[in-house]
Design an enzyme around this catalytic site. Structure first.
Site, short mmCIF file in Angstrom:
data_model
loop_
_atom_site.label_atom_id
_atom_site.label_comp_id
_atom_site.label_asym_id
_atom_site.label_seq_id
_atom_site.Cartn_x
_atom_site.Cartn_y
_atom_site.Cartn_z
N ASP A 1 0.87 -1.17 0.00
CA ASP A 1 0.00 0.00 0.00
C ASP A 1 0.91 1.23 0.00
OD1 ASP A 1 -2.32 1.72 0.59
OD2 ASP A 1 -1.43 1.85 2.59
N ASN B 1 -8.75 -1.12 6.03
CA ASN B 1 -9.47 -1.27 4.77
C ASN B 1 -8.75 -2.21 3.81
OD1 ASN B 1 -11.74 0.79 5.04
ND2 ASN B 1 -9.94 1.99 5.56
N ASP C 1 -0.15 5.09 0.80
CA ASP C 1 -0.37 6.16 1.79
C ASP C 1 -0.14 5.66 3.21
OD1 ASP C 1 -1.06 7.68 -0.37
OD2 ASP C 1 -3.22 7.63 0.01
N LYS D 1 -8.67 -3.78 -4.22
CA LYS D 1 -7.23 -4.04 -4.16
C LYS D 1 -6.96 -5.53 -4.18
CE LYS D 1 -5.28 -0.02 -1.76
NZ LYS D 1 -4.44 0.38 -0.61
N THR E 1 -2.53 0.84 -4.70
CA THR E 1 -3.04 2.05 -4.06
C THR E 1 -4.27 2.61 -4.75
OG1 THR E 1 -2.46 4.37 -3.57
CG2 THR E 1 -1.38 3.36 -5.45
N ALA E 2 -5.07 3.32 -3.99
CA ALA E 2 -6.22 4.01 -4.56
C ALA E 2 -5.81 5.30 -5.25
CB ALA E 2 -7.25 4.33 -3.47
N ASP F 1 -1.05 -0.06 6.11
CA ASP F 1 -1.32 0.59 7.39
C ASP F 1 -2.79 0.56 7.76
OD1 ASP F 1 -2.52 3.80 7.03
OD2 ASP F 1 -2.02 2.59 5.28
#
Length: 314
Positions: free
Chosen positions: A67, A245, A69, A219, A174-175, A242
């Site tokens: 991930d 979600n 962020d 994801k 990642t989004a 982290d």
């Protein structure tokens, strides 16, 4: 009829997750093939690998998924991207204030409000609509140097490098917009990136997404799709995040890691016996939530950049 409607909506949401995951996987594979990595000095790589404290074994069917962020980078990529776009007059102070409020709300609430997230996503999409993909890519390179490079967590970067040094591929998941994610992956010498795919026609953004933001279950779908295409064995792969979600993504690999975890992920990781790493100071680690991959990640879904996959199909 109510139950039937609920089931239909649920199936539709699942289908969108699968579409977003598959589109992100294909875009990531293409970008990895096209982009040349920027290797760092061997001594630096060796030192970071030593610090990683992770027993990576060279295995062609293993890979690592990170991930972005608050896992690889402090803060949310879309927030830094927004700062850079504002500096370049992509939007006005009123819109900047709106983004700032949304960022603050996501941080303090620690939960997702679907309506709030959709509003944030649509706001971001409207900003880039009509702009060229190449323009956003060029600007993204500048923004990385201005705001992101100094915010990479050394500890997480060392973990990623340990996988690379063992001969494994490493992907960001990642989004954030796929273009932004690809720039970061290339700068860090990673294999590539899975990110939210914004539709473009003729190299110009339409203001729509392909599927949905690459967030939560999407994801996991993206990782599955990429693993199938790359002939990876997920039981041998590792994933790092982290955010609670990302539990769906963390749960499908054999080696899940909680990095700088939010409270819910920390609890879940302890219950499941997952490994934890925290590179924050005590004060930062104590802050509630910081669910960047959640709300801000969904905002990132529209904020920039685009899908090679969908563009080729047009």
């Amino acid at each position: 009829m109510g139950a039937l409607g609920w089931l239909t909506r649920r199936r539709s949401a699942t289908a969108r997750s699968v579409l977003a995951g598959e589109a992100a996987a294909e875009a990531a594979r293409k970008s990895a093939q096209e982009a040349a990595g920027e290797p760092r000095p061997a001594a630096e790589r060796a030192e970071e690998a030593k610090k990683a404290e992770f027993p990576v074994v060279g295995d062609a069917r293993a890979a690592a998924f990170f991930d972005l962020d608050n896992t690889v980078m402090q803060g949310a990529a879309i927030f830094h991207l927004g700062r850079g776009l504002y500096k370049r007059h992509f939007f006005q102070k009123r819109e900047l204030a709106r983004f700032a409020w949304q960022q603050t709300w996501f941080r303090l609430a620690g939960v997702e409000d679907p309506a709030h997230m959709e509003d944030a996503r649509n706001s971001a999409l409207s900003i880039v609509k009509g702009h060229r993909v190449s323009e956003l890519m060029s600007i993204g390179e500048e923004i990385y140097d201005e705001y992101m490079a100094e915010r990479i967590w050394p500890g997480t970067r060392a973990l990623a490098q340990a996988h690379l040094d063992a001969g494994q591929k490493v992907w960001l998941v990642t989004a954030a917009p796929v273009e932004t994610a690809t720039i970061i992956a290339r700068r860090l010498g990673l294999t590539g990136a899975l990110g939210t795919v914004a539709e473009s026609v003729g190299g110009v953004y339409t203001g729509r997404l392909v599927g949905e933001p690459l967030h939560g279950p999407a994801k996991a779908e993206a990782v599955r799709a990429l693993a199938a295409a790359e002939r990876l064995d997920l039981s041998r792969c590792a994933a790092y995040s982290d955010s609670s979600n990302d539990i769906p993504m963390l749960s499908i690999v054999g080696h899940p890691y909680a990095i700088n975890p939010d409270a819910r992920l920390r609890r879940h990781a302890r219950e499941q016996g997952w490994r934890l790493r925290d590179y924050r100071t005590g004060r930062k680690a104590a802050r509630i939530g910081i669910p960047a991959a959640a709300g801000v990640g969904a905002l990132a879904g529209g904020a920039a950049a685009a899908v090679a996959v969908h563009r080729r199909r047009r």
